[in-house]
Motif scaffolding. Structure first.
Motif, PDB file in Angstrom:
ATOM      1  N   ASP A 109       0.799  -1.247   0.000  1.00 45.55           N
ATOM      2  CA  ASP A 109       0.000   0.000   0.000  1.00 45.55           C
ATOM      3  C   ASP A 109       0.820   1.280   0.000  1.00 45.55           C
ATOM      4  O   ASP A 109       0.363   2.297  -0.519  1.00 45.55           O
ATOM      5  CB  ASP A 109      -0.925   0.022   1.226  1.00 45.55           C
ATOM      6  N   SER A 110       2.009   1.255   0.602  1.00 40.89           N
ATOM      7  CA  SER A 110       2.757   2.517   0.731  1.00 40.89           C
ATOM      8  C   SER A 110       3.109   3.092  -0.638  1.00 40.89           C
ATOM      9  O   SER A 110       3.284   4.303  -0.768  1.00 40.89           O
ATOM     10  CB  SER A 110       4.013   2.318   1.576  1.00 40.89           C
ATOM     11  N   TYR A 142       1.217   6.137  -1.918  1.00 47.87           N
ATOM     12  CA  TYR A 142       1.254   7.442  -1.227  1.00 47.87           C
ATOM     13  C   TYR A 142       2.589   8.186  -1.336  1.00 47.87           C
ATOM     14  O   TYR A 142       3.152   8.587  -0.323  1.00 47.87           O
ATOM     15  CB  TYR A 142       0.878   7.248   0.256  1.00 47.87           C
ATOM     16  N   ASN A 165       0.650  14.137   1.484  1.00 49.20           N
ATOM     17  CA  ASN A 165      -0.578  13.426   1.867  1.00 49.20           C
ATOM     18  C   ASN A 165      -1.443  14.197   2.854  1.00 49.20           C
ATOM     19  O   ASN A 165      -2.301  13.602   3.503  1.00 49.20           O
ATOM     20  CB  ASN A 165      -0.209  12.059   2.466  1.00 49.20           C
ATOM     21  N   GLN A 179      -5.184  13.645   2.455  1.00 50.20           N
ATOM     22  CA  GLN A 179      -5.534  12.246   2.767  1.00 50.20           C
ATOM     23  C   GLN A 179      -5.566  12.054   4.288  1.00 50.20           C
ATOM     24  O   GLN A 179      -6.512  11.504   4.842  1.00 50.20           O
ATOM     25  CB  GLN A 179      -4.479  11.306   2.170  1.00 50.20           C
ATOM     26  N   THR A 180      -4.506  12.525   4.947  1.00 48.68           N
ATOM     27  CA  THR A 180      -4.367  12.343   6.396  1.00 48.68           C
ATOM     28  C   THR A 180      -5.494  13.043   7.155  1.00 48.68           C
ATOM     29  O   THR A 180      -5.977  12.538   8.159  1.00 48.68           O
ATOM     30  CB  THR A 180      -2.991  12.892   6.853  1.00 48.68           C
ATOM     31  N   ILE A 206      -2.298   6.950   7.433  1.00 48.93           N
ATOM     32  CA  ILE A 206      -1.453   7.474   6.345  1.00 48.93           C
ATOM     33  C   ILE A 206      -0.019   7.785   6.797  1.00 48.93           C
ATOM     34  O   ILE A 206       0.934   7.439   6.081  1.00 48.93           O
ATOM     35  CB  ILE A 206      -2.138   8.672   5.648  1.00 48.93           C
ATOM     36  N   GLN A 246       1.872   4.725   6.414  1.00 49.69           N
ATOM     37  CA  GLN A 246       2.217   4.400   5.026  1.00 49.69           C
ATOM     38  C   GLN A 246       3.435   5.214   4.588  1.00 49.69           C
ATOM     39  O   GLN A 246       4.310   4.707   3.881  1.00 49.69           O
ATOM     40  CB  GLN A 246       1.029   4.679   4.093  1.00 49.69           C
ATOM     41  N   GLU A 247       3.481   6.479   5.029  1.00 51.57           N
ATOM     42  CA  GLU A 247       4.641   7.316   4.690  1.00 51.57           C
ATOM     43  C   GLU A 247       5.911   6.720   5.286  1.00 51.57           C
ATOM     44  O   GLU A 247       6.963   6.697   4.658  1.00 51.57           O
ATOM     45  CB  GLU A 247       4.421   8.746   5.190  1.00 51.57           C
ATOM     46  N   ARG A 302      -9.151   3.330   0.718  1.00 50.45           N
ATOM     47  CA  ARG A 302      -9.765   3.790  -0.531  1.00 50.45           C
ATOM     48  C   ARG A 302     -10.666   2.662  -1.054  1.00 50.45           C
ATOM     49  O   ARG A 302     -10.733   1.594  -0.476  1.00 50.45           O
ATOM     50  CB  ARG A 302      -8.694   4.125  -1.565  1.00 50.45           C
ATOM     51  N   TYR A 330      -5.179  11.929  -7.068  1.00 46.71           N
ATOM     52  CA  TYR A 330      -4.500  10.883  -6.304  1.00 46.71           C
ATOM     53  C   TYR A 330      -5.066   9.509  -6.670  1.00 46.71           C
ATOM     54  O   TYR A 330      -4.331   8.534  -6.851  1.00 46.71           O
ATOM     55  CB  TYR A 330      -4.632  11.140  -4.795  1.00 46.71           C
ATOM     56  N   GLN A 336      -3.102   6.329  -8.247  1.00 47.41           N
ATOM     57  CA  GLN A 336      -3.091   5.043  -7.540  1.00 47.41           C
ATOM     58  C   GLN A 336      -3.612   3.915  -8.427  1.00 47.41           C
ATOM     59  O   GLN A 336      -3.065   2.810  -8.437  1.00 47.41           O
ATOM     60  CB  GLN A 336      -3.946   5.129  -6.262  1.00 47.41           C
TER      61      GLN A 336
END
Ligand SMILES: [Zn+2]
Length: 449
Positions: A160-161, A164, A168, A171-172, A182, A185-186, A235, A265, A269
């Motif tokens: 998943d990372s 991103y 972000n 998103q966050t 998130i 993920q970063e 998502r 985004y 993705q």
């Protein structure tokens, strides 16, 4: 002559219908199902398990997952700390001397686990598997731990990372749960960049695609047997098929800064996802998807529905990629099972085996076994809950639930004369062990077989 032939046909038909009557299924049991159950359970207990999905590790090891539970998540009844079955699990695994988890009692269990952790020995989790007759266990972790024996625990890493790479902040900020997910993920993407000695994001999309592809290949060389997506938490599982030029323009606009719109985004993705699916096919690296209800107040049942994946699973361009529907789509388990009609699609029953009681899980298994029994795999989703209640008790709960529910489902099918007892045991071996053993041995997974 014609009449003679007819007479012979009638005689043959009569013979055939006699045997048809014997094999005819019945809506009610025709034998003692309880006795069948006990007989089958004894034999099922002797079948070693191949666990398709788990998070083995100690409670303070943050690598047991690439995400974390949001604060104050609601827990379903069976997975609350006060479920007395966990006491039974602790007694069975460790000889736990108490009948509850009062803090002063739970300390006994936490001390024992701390001592195992301090020893650093991989024998500890091997012994847990041995006690439960688990042969092999896929470990879905950010990175593997030295205290897990690589002969028994095979690594499933996260994909998943790669979704991103940009700024972000929107998103966050979108939900409190994304505020937890998130940043993790970063962090994961930063670890991958360090692993691959990539200092800054590549200057163009081609460079980013190469980074994603080589990281996947490198993880496979480090022992990775599959790559997992928790995307349903972040998502929709529906991935459109945008042209490369669109993704290229978005990458060019944001790789060095700036906040993409939600739509930009998503398009990026959807594109990079398809690069990963293509690369997984080339590497013979199965892709695992979280397909089930998820934790947190903001998990979308609609966006996480397994049918969102149908366009990808049935895409002939990806017929060389193996897909595994982890948690079997629950509560949409019938839809997930029907998707396993596709040759390269499998499912596991992890999480269901902890969430559902045996009487409920029995009905799920009875249905699955009569659809595509060569595509279903056992899974636990074992996870360390806290210092006292660990992945160990969770492994126990899933194994107990699955074996008893499976024996009951098969006993009913045999009792109703749908299948023979031999066939029942053949199906049990496929589900509990052989389907997974075959799936991961035909892959090209790096070296830890
Ligand atoms: Zn899991």
């Amino acid at each position: 002559m014609k009449r003679l032939l007819h007479r012979a046909t009638v005689a043959l038909l009569a013979l055939a219908s006699a045997s048809v009557v014997r094999a005819q299924s019945s809506p009610y049991p025709t034998t003692d199902v309880q006795k069948l159950y006990e007989d089958l359970l004894g034999k099922i207990n002797a079948i070693p398990l191949y666990d398709n999905h788990s998070h083995p590790g100690f409670a303070d090891d943050s690598d047991v997952d690439a995400m974390a539970a949001p604060p104050d998540e609601s827990s379903v009844l069976r997975l609350r700390d006060d479920n007395p079955e966990f006491v039974t699990a602790a007694k069975s695994l460790f000889g736990y001397p108490y009948d509850d988890f009062k803090p002063e009692h739970a300390r006994w269990l936490a001390d024992r686990k701390n001592a195992a952790k301090k020893s650093g020995s991989s024998a500890y989790f091997d012994q847990i598997l041995d006690k439960l007759n688990v042969e092999t266990c896929l470990a879905n972790r950010a990175f593997m731990a030295p205290y897990l024996d690589s002969k028994r625990f095979h690594w499933v890493f996260f994909g998943d990372s790669f979704f991103y790479p940009f700024d972000n902040r929107d998103q966050t900020a979108s939900t409190p749960d994304m505020g937890v997910y998130i940043p993790l993920q970063e962090k994961m993407l930063a670890r991958y960049k360090r692993q691959m000695s990539v200092k800054a994001l590549p200057a163009d999309l081609a460079g980013y695609e190469a980074f994603v592809r080589t990281t996947m290949a490198d993880n496979q060389k480090r022992g990775g047997v599959a790559m997992k997506y928790e995307a349903a938490y972040f998502r929709s599982l529906y991935f459109s098929d945008p042209p490369r030029e669109k993704a290229e323009a978005i990458y060019a606009s944001y790789h060095a800064g700036g906040v993409p719109s939600a739509e930009e985004y998503r398009i990026f993705q959807d594109y990079i996802f398809r690069v990963m699916v293509d690369q997984a096919g080339k590497l013979k690296l199965p892709l695992h998807f979280h397909t089930a209800v998820g934790i947190g107040d903001y998990f979308s049942l609609r966006q996480g529905h397994v049918l969102n994946l149908e366009n990808v699973l049935r895409d002939p361009r990806y017929k060389n990629t193996t897909f595994v529907l982890v948690h079997g789509g629950w509560p949409y388990e019938k839809e997930a099972a029907l998707l396993t009609a596709v040759k390269n699609v499998y499912l596991d029953t992890s999480f269901q085996s902890e969430l559902l009681y045996p009487s409920q899980f029995k009905d799920v298994l009875k249905q699955l076994l009569t659809l595509f029994p060569d595509k279903m795999m056992y899974g636990s989703d074992a996870f360390p809950f806290n210092d006292a209640l660990g992945a160990e008790e969770s492994f126990w709960l899933a194994a107990h639930t699955t074996r008893t529910a499976l024996a009951a489902a098969l006993a009913e099918l045999v009792g109703e004369r749908a299948i023979t007892q031999n066939k029942a045991l053949e199906l049990a071996r496929l589900y509990l062990h052989d389907n997974a053993a075959k799936l991961y041995s035909s892959g090209n997974a790096g070296g830890t077989k």
